[in-house]
Structures are given as structure tokens and as C-alpha cells.
Write a protein that holds these residues in place. Structure first.
Motif, PDB file in Angstrom:
ATOM      1  N   ALA A   1      -3.141   9.673  -3.501  1.00  0.00           N
ATOM      2  CA  ALA A   1      -2.175   9.121  -2.712  1.00  0.00           C
ATOM      3  C   ALA A   1      -2.220   9.653  -1.086  1.00  0.00           C
ATOM      4  CB  ALA A   1      -0.982   9.943  -3.568  1.00  0.00           C
TER       5      ALA A   1
ATOM      6  N   GLY B   1       0.972   4.152  -2.888  1.00  0.00           N
ATOM      7  CA  GLY B   1       0.901   5.659  -2.577  1.00  0.00           C
ATOM      8  C   GLY B   1       1.784   6.230  -3.264  1.00  0.00           C
TER       9      GLY B   1
ATOM     10  N   ARG C   1      -4.589   6.477   5.373  1.00  0.00           N
ATOM     11  CA  ARG C   1      -5.247   5.132   5.788  1.00  0.00           C
ATOM     12  C   ARG C   1      -3.944   4.160   6.470  1.00  0.00           C
ATOM     13  NH1 ARG C   1      -7.468   2.673   0.445  1.00  0.00           N
ATOM     14  NH2 ARG C   1      -6.951   4.737  -0.380  1.00  0.00           N
TER      15      ARG C   1
ATOM     16  N   ASP D   1       0.854  -1.332   0.134  1.00  0.00           N
ATOM     17  CA  ASP D   1      -0.043   0.101  -0.066  1.00  0.00           C
ATOM     18  C   ASP D   1       0.930   1.248   0.199  1.00  0.00           C
ATOM     19  OD1 ASP D   1      -2.180  -1.498  -0.025  1.00  0.00           O
ATOM     20  OD2 ASP D   1      -2.586  -1.279   2.320  1.00  0.00           O
TER      21      ASP D   1
ATOM     22  N   ARG E   1       2.163  12.517   3.038  1.00  0.00           N
ATOM     23  CA  ARG E   1       1.051  13.046   3.127  1.00  0.00           C
ATOM     24  C   ARG E   1       1.108  14.487   2.763  1.00  0.00           C
ATOM     25  NH1 ARG E   1      -2.528  12.453   8.452  1.00  0.00           N
ATOM     26  NH2 ARG E   1      -0.860  13.836   9.171  1.00  0.00           N
TER      27      ARG E   1
ATOM     28  N   GLN F   1      -5.124  10.271   0.412  1.00  0.00           N
ATOM     29  CA  GLN F   1      -5.855   9.215   1.108  1.00  0.00           C
ATOM     30  C   GLN F   1      -5.307   7.934   1.565  1.00  0.00           C
ATOM     31  OE1 GLN F   1      -9.323   9.006  -1.617  1.00  0.00           O
ATOM     32  NE2 GLN F   1     -10.036  10.991  -1.138  1.00  0.00           N
ATOM     33  N   ARG F   2      -4.509   7.555   0.680  1.00  0.00           N
ATOM     34  CA  ARG F   2      -3.617   5.957   0.702  1.00  0.00           C
ATOM     35  C   ARG F   2      -3.034   6.438   2.004  1.00  0.00           C
ATOM     36  NH1 ARG F   2      -3.480   1.432  -2.015  1.00  0.00           N
ATOM     37  NH2 ARG F   2      -4.598   2.461  -3.693  1.00  0.00           N
TER      38      ARG F   2
ATOM     39  N   THR G   1       0.916   6.509  -7.017  1.00  0.00           N
ATOM     40  CA  THR G   1      -0.139   7.506  -7.318  1.00  0.00           C
ATOM     41  C   THR G   1       0.275   8.874  -7.301  1.00  0.00           C
ATOM     42  OG1 THR G   1      -1.708   5.717  -6.119  1.00  0.00           O
ATOM     43  CG2 THR G   1      -2.207   7.874  -6.606  1.00  0.00           C
TER      44      THR G   1
END
Length: 100
Positions: free
Chosen positions: A50, A38, A56, A34, A91, A52-53, A41
Motif C-alpha cells: 500500500a 491502495g 507512486r 489506484d 502513506r 508503494q502504491r 491493500t
């Protein structure tokens, strides 16, 4: 892991995806897959997806730092799990490029 070290994210994601398909309960491989997805992305310019991933991944109830159990003869191999601060940084970069 060699693909990840060399920066070949697409091949790394494909191999991690097949590893997760073979053993869906292997949490470290799922987490690493994941994280790589990310990065892919974000590299493609879809910073909202990205972000949002990465969100998470930051809010997963299980610890991402679980040790990957390797056979003793392969114990010298270091598995590059993304650290918490790296996910926060990625992020933040996505927020920056989304003008948020």
C-alpha cells in the motif's frame, strides 16, 4: 462513485477497473482506481504494498486534480479525487504500521 461514498471499496475498484479498461486514457479514473486499490491493500494488512502504491500516486507526473469532464446534465456530481495531503497521510499510516 456511490460505492466509494458508501465505503464499499471492492465494488468501487471493480467498476473503476472496468471504466479504465474501456478508456485507458481517462487519467482521473486510473488515478482514483489506484487510490482505491491502495486503500484496499492497506485494509488487507499489506502495508508495504500500500505504501508503494501511495508513493507512486504521489509521484505521478500528471496532476491528480484533473477535472473529470461530465455531461452538463450531470455537472452537479462531485467526483471525490484524493488530495495530496490525504495520500501523504495514508502513506504515513503505512510507515507507522511497518514500524519504520
Amino acid at each position: 462513485l456511490v460505492h466509494l461514498t458508501l465505503g464499499d471499496l471492492q465494488d468501487c475498484a471493480e467498476l473503476l477497473h472496468s471504466a479504465v479498461e474501456q478508456n485507458p486514457c481517462f487519467t482521473p479514473a486510473t488515478f482514483l482506481r489506484d487510490a482505491v486499490l491502495g486503500l484496499i491493500t492497506a485494509q488487507e494488512g499489506n502495508f508495504e504494498a500500500a505504501r508503494q502504491r501511495f508513493n507512486r500516486l504521489l509521484h505521478t507526473p500528471r496532476s491528480p486534480r484533473e477535472a473529470i469532464a461530465l455531461p452538463p446534465r450531470l455537472s452537479f456530481i462531485s467526483v471525490p479525487m484524493p488530495q495530496h495531503f490525504e495520500l501523504v497521510l495514508y502513506r504515513g499510516v503505512c510507515h507507522f504500521y511497518n514500524n519504520e
